[in-house]
Design a protein around this motif. Structure first.
Motif, PDB file in Angstrom:
ATOM      1  N   LEU A  81      -4.976  10.262   6.921  1.00 35.53           N
ATOM      2  CA  LEU A  81      -3.977   9.295   7.390  1.00 35.53           C
ATOM      3  C   LEU A  81      -2.934   8.951   6.326  1.00 35.53           C
ATOM      4  O   LEU A  81      -2.219   7.958   6.446  1.00 35.53           O
ATOM      5  CB  LEU A  81      -4.681   8.010   7.856  1.00 35.53           C
ATOM      6  N   SER A  82      -2.832   9.788   5.303  1.00 34.44           N
ATOM      7  CA  SER A  82      -1.902   9.496   4.209  1.00 34.44           C
ATOM      8  C   SER A  82      -0.449   9.473   4.643  1.00 34.44           C
ATOM      9  O   SER A  82       0.403   8.884   3.964  1.00 34.44           O
ATOM     10  CB  SER A  82      -2.083  10.523   3.086  1.00 34.44           C
ATOM     11  N   ASP A  83      -0.139  10.107   5.790  1.00 36.02           N
ATOM     12  CA  ASP A  83       1.237  10.101   6.287  1.00 36.02           C
ATOM     13  C   ASP A  83       1.576   8.819   7.035  1.00 36.02           C
ATOM     14  O   ASP A  83       2.755   8.533   7.279  1.00 36.02           O
ATOM     15  CB  ASP A  83       1.483  11.305   7.201  1.00 36.02           C
ATOM     16  N   ARG A  84       0.551   8.016   7.377  1.00 35.90           N
ATOM     17  CA  ARG A  84       0.785   6.799   8.161  1.00 35.90           C
ATOM     18  C   ARG A  84       0.322   5.520   7.465  1.00 35.90           C
ATOM     19  O   ARG A  84       0.658   4.424   7.897  1.00 35.90           O
ATOM     20  CB  ARG A  84       0.118   6.926   9.532  1.00 35.90           C
ATOM     21  N   ILE A  85      -0.449   5.672   6.403  1.00 37.02           N
ATOM     22  CA  ILE A  85      -0.892   4.510   5.615  1.00 37.02           C
ATOM     23  C   ILE A  85      -0.455   4.727   4.170  1.00 37.02           C
ATOM     24  O   ILE A  85      -0.868   5.695   3.526  1.00 37.02           O
ATOM     25  CB  ILE A  85      -2.419   4.319   5.674  1.00 37.02           C
ATOM     26  N   GLU A  86       0.377   3.839   3.669  1.00 35.26           N
ATOM     27  CA  GLU A  86       0.808   3.887   2.270  1.00 35.26           C
ATOM     28  C   GLU A  86       0.011   2.858   1.480  1.00 35.26           C
ATOM     29  O   GLU A  86       0.059   1.663   1.793  1.00 35.26           O
ATOM     30  CB  GLU A  86       2.289   3.559   2.154  1.00 35.26           C
ATOM     31  N   VAL A  87      -0.705   3.307   0.479  1.00 39.31           N
ATOM     32  CA  VAL A  87      -1.462   2.403  -0.378  1.00 39.31           C
ATOM     33  C   VAL A  87      -0.629   2.132  -1.630  1.00 39.31           C
ATOM     34  O   VAL A  87      -0.246   3.056  -2.345  1.00 39.31           O
ATOM     35  CB  VAL A  87      -2.831   2.989  -0.756  1.00 39.31           C
ATOM     36  N   ARG A  88      -0.331   0.849  -1.865  1.00 43.03           N
ATOM     37  CA  ARG A  88       0.554   0.474  -2.961  1.00 43.03           C
ATOM     38  C   ARG A  88      -0.132  -0.524  -3.890  1.00 43.03           C
ATOM     39  O   ARG A  88      -0.797  -1.455  -3.434  1.00 43.03           O
ATOM     40  CB  ARG A  88       1.849  -0.133  -2.426  1.00 43.03           C
ATOM     41  N   LEU A  89       0.060  -0.321  -5.178  1.00 44.06           N
ATOM     42  CA  LEU A  89      -0.480  -1.226  -6.196  1.00 44.06           C
ATOM     43  C   LEU A  89       0.530  -2.337  -6.455  1.00 44.06           C
ATOM     44  O   LEU A  89       1.698  -2.077  -6.749  1.00 44.06           O
ATOM     45  CB  LEU A  89      -0.750  -0.456  -7.497  1.00 44.06           C
ATOM     46  N   GLY A  90       0.087  -3.583  -6.323  1.00 41.56           N
ATOM     47  CA  GLY A  90       0.982  -4.704  -6.579  1.00 41.56           C
ATOM     48  C   GLY A  90       0.411  -5.998  -6.049  1.00 41.56           C
ATOM     49  O   GLY A  90      -0.545  -6.017  -5.270  1.00 41.56           O
ATOM     50  N   GLY A  91       1.009  -7.101  -6.460  1.00 43.03           N
ATOM     51  CA  GLY A  91       0.529  -8.418  -6.064  1.00 43.03           C
ATOM     52  C   GLY A  91       1.261  -8.980  -4.869  1.00 43.03           C
ATOM     53  O   GLY A  91       2.489  -8.864  -4.768  1.00 43.03           O
ATOM     54  N   GLY A  92       0.518  -9.574  -3.974  1.00 41.68           N
ATOM     55  CA  GLY A  92       1.094 -10.299  -2.848  1.00 41.68           C
ATOM     56  C   GLY A  92       2.045  -9.479  -2.008  1.00 41.68           C
ATOM     57  O   GLY A  92       1.848  -8.280  -1.777  1.00 41.68           O
ATOM     58  N   LEU A  93       3.114 -10.145  -1.556  1.00 42.79           N
ATOM     59  CA  LEU A  93       4.077  -9.504  -0.658  1.00 42.79           C
ATOM     60  C   LEU A  93       5.070  -8.627  -1.414  1.00 42.79           C
ATOM     61  O   LEU A  93       5.943  -8.008  -0.790  1.00 42.79           O
ATOM     62  CB  LEU A  93       4.835 -10.576   0.135  1.00 42.79           C
ATOM     63  N   SER A  94       4.914  -8.523  -2.735  1.00 48.11           N
ATOM     64  CA  SER A  94       5.805  -7.671  -3.522  1.00 48.11           C
ATOM     65  C   SER A  94       5.621  -6.189  -3.195  1.00 48.11           C
ATOM     66  O   SER A  94       6.478  -5.374  -3.547  1.00 48.11           O
ATOM     67  CB  SER A  94       5.564  -7.886  -5.018  1.00 48.11           C
ATOM     68  N   VAL A  95       4.530  -5.836  -2.519  1.00 45.39           N
ATOM     69  CA  VAL A  95       4.258  -4.419  -2.237  1.00 45.39           C
ATOM     70  C   VAL A  95       5.115  -3.867  -1.101  1.00 45.39           C
ATOM     71  O   VAL A  95       5.085  -2.663  -0.842  1.00 45.39           O
ATOM     72  CB  VAL A  95       2.763  -4.184  -1.914  1.00 45.39           C
ATOM     73  N   PHE A  96       5.852  -4.733  -0.409  1.00 44.46           N
ATOM     74  CA  PHE A  96       6.750  -4.209   0.624  1.00 44.46           C
ATOM     75  C   PHE A  96       8.096  -4.913   0.565  1.00 44.46           C
ATOM     76  O   PHE A  96       8.210  -6.039   0.068  1.00 44.46           O
ATOM     77  CB  PHE A  96       6.126  -4.324   2.028  1.00 44.46           C
ATOM     78  N   ASP A  97       9.109  -4.235   1.075  1.00 43.14           N
ATOM     79  CA  ASP A  97      10.458  -4.782   1.100  1.00 43.14           C
ATOM     80  C   ASP A  97      10.704  -5.529   2.398  1.00 43.14           C
ATOM     81  O   ASP A  97      10.048  -5.255   3.418  1.00 43.14           O
ATOM     82  CB  ASP A  97      11.493  -3.660   0.963  1.00 43.14           C
ATOM     83  N   ASN A  98      11.646  -6.450   2.364  1.00 47.17           N
ATOM     84  CA  ASN A  98      12.009  -7.190   3.574  1.00 47.17           C
ATOM     85  C   ASN A  98      12.379  -6.209   4.676  1.00 47.17           C
ATOM     86  O   ASN A  98      13.184  -5.304   4.466  1.00 47.17           O
ATOM     87  CB  ASN A  98      13.199  -8.104   3.269  1.00 47.17           C
ATOM     88  N   GLY A  99      11.763  -6.363   5.840  1.00 58.01           N
ATOM     89  CA  GLY A  99      12.051  -5.484   6.966  1.00 58.01           C
ATOM     90  C   GLY A  99      11.073  -4.332   7.129  1.00 58.01           C
ATOM     91  O   GLY A  99      11.119  -3.625   8.127  1.00 58.01           O
ATOM     92  N   GLU A 100      10.176  -4.150   6.147  1.00 55.40           N
ATOM     93  CA  GLU A 100       9.213  -3.047   6.243  1.00 55.40           C
ATOM     94  C   GLU A 100       7.997  -3.384   7.098  1.00 55.40           C
ATOM     95  O   GLU A 100       7.257  -2.482   7.485  1.00 55.40           O
ATOM     96  CB  GLU A 100       8.728  -2.646   4.847  1.00 55.40           C
ATOM     97  N   ALA A 101       7.767  -4.658   7.357  1.00 58.03           N
ATOM     98  CA  ALA A 101       6.566  -5.062   8.090  1.00 58.03           C
ATOM     99  C   ALA A 101       6.904  -6.075   9.175  1.00 58.03           C
ATOM    100  O   ALA A 101       7.738  -6.952   8.980  1.00 58.03           O
ATOM    101  CB  ALA A 101       5.530  -5.644   7.138  1.00 58.03           C
ATOM    102  N   ASP A 102       6.245  -5.916  10.327  1.00 61.39           N
ATOM    103  CA  ASP A 102       6.356  -6.885  11.416  1.00 61.39           C
ATOM    104  C   ASP A 102       5.303  -7.982  11.269  1.00 61.39           C
ATOM    105  O   ASP A 102       5.529  -9.136  11.614  1.00 61.39           O
ATOM    106  CB  ASP A 102       6.151  -6.202  12.778  1.00 61.39           C
TER     107      ASP A 102
END
Length: 223
Positions: A63-84
């Motif tokens: 599932l590596s094409d559909r799940i991105e595992v990111r190292l980081g704290g809190g909501l810093s792991v995604f950019d505004n608009g990347e998550a619903d």
């Protein structure tokens, strides 16, 4: 392994793009994709060890094409608009509040699925005090452990009318696991009161607060 706690979190998760904060082993992201609940998941964790385990689990499920595992704290792991929808589970209510506060503009643009391990009252106060509306409450039980699941979104809500409702909202009184939660809170308040009464320097203000809360809790039984 999807436990009753994790399944309850999943049951309240909607949206095509999900961010799972504190993902640990990425059990929730994998379930969301394999059961066609989400299209894409960002799995974030501040600890390198869990991130490596999560990446291995995701890879093993192809599932590596559909799940991105990111190292980081809190909501810093995604950019505004990347998550619903953002899931923040398995940590204290104060820490969850701090995570939201650090990136509040991101949080405002998402639905929130929160599972505090403690200080649920503090989390509810933070949400309501910062213009988040609690949209749902649920309870999960695993053996002797009782968990609260809180859903929220940006929007104004009136404060609760009494202090006890921040600990155990009246909306949960018809829940099938309400008695489990009631007993947990009763034990918690009683333990705090005994601890305060047996301390060398008694904090009278805190002692009176928890005696009041215990009395208010017990009133629930007669309402």
């Amino acid at each position: 392994m999807i436990t009753p706690r994790l399944k309850c979190i999943i049951d309240h998760t909607t949206g095509a793009r999900i961010a799972d904060i504190g993902t640990d082993h990425a059990y929730i992201p994998i379930y969301l994709i394999e059961n066609n609940i989400a299209e894409h998941v960002i799995a974030g964790d501040i600890r390198r060890g869990p991130v490596e385990i999560a990446r291995a689990n995701v890879h093993n499920h192809n599932l590596s094409d559909r799940i991105e595992v990111r190292l980081g704290g809190g909501l810093s792991v995604f950019d505004n608009g990347e998550a619903d929808t953002v899931i923040i589970a398995g940590m204290g209510g104060v820490l969850i509040s701090e995570i939201i506060a650090e990136d509040i503009e991101k949080a405002k643009n998402c639905s929130l699925v929160l599972q505090p391990m403690n200080a649920q009252n503090e989390l509810r106060k933070y949400l309501i005090g910062n213009n988040f509306m609690i949209t749902g409450e649920d309870i999960a039980v695993e053996g002797f452990k009782v968990y609260n699941i809180i859903t929220a979104q940006y929007g104004r809500q009136e404060p609760f009318k009494s202090e006890i409702e921040y600990h155990i909202p009246k909306t949960l009184k018809n829940h099938k696991y309400y008695k489990n939660l009631y007993d947990k809170k009763h034990r918690e308040f009683t333990k705090i009161i005994k601890g305060l009464e047996n301390s060398k320097d008694i904090d009278e203000e805190k002692l009176n607060l928890y005696k009041y809360l215990l009395g208010e809790l017990e009133k629930y039984e007669s309402e």
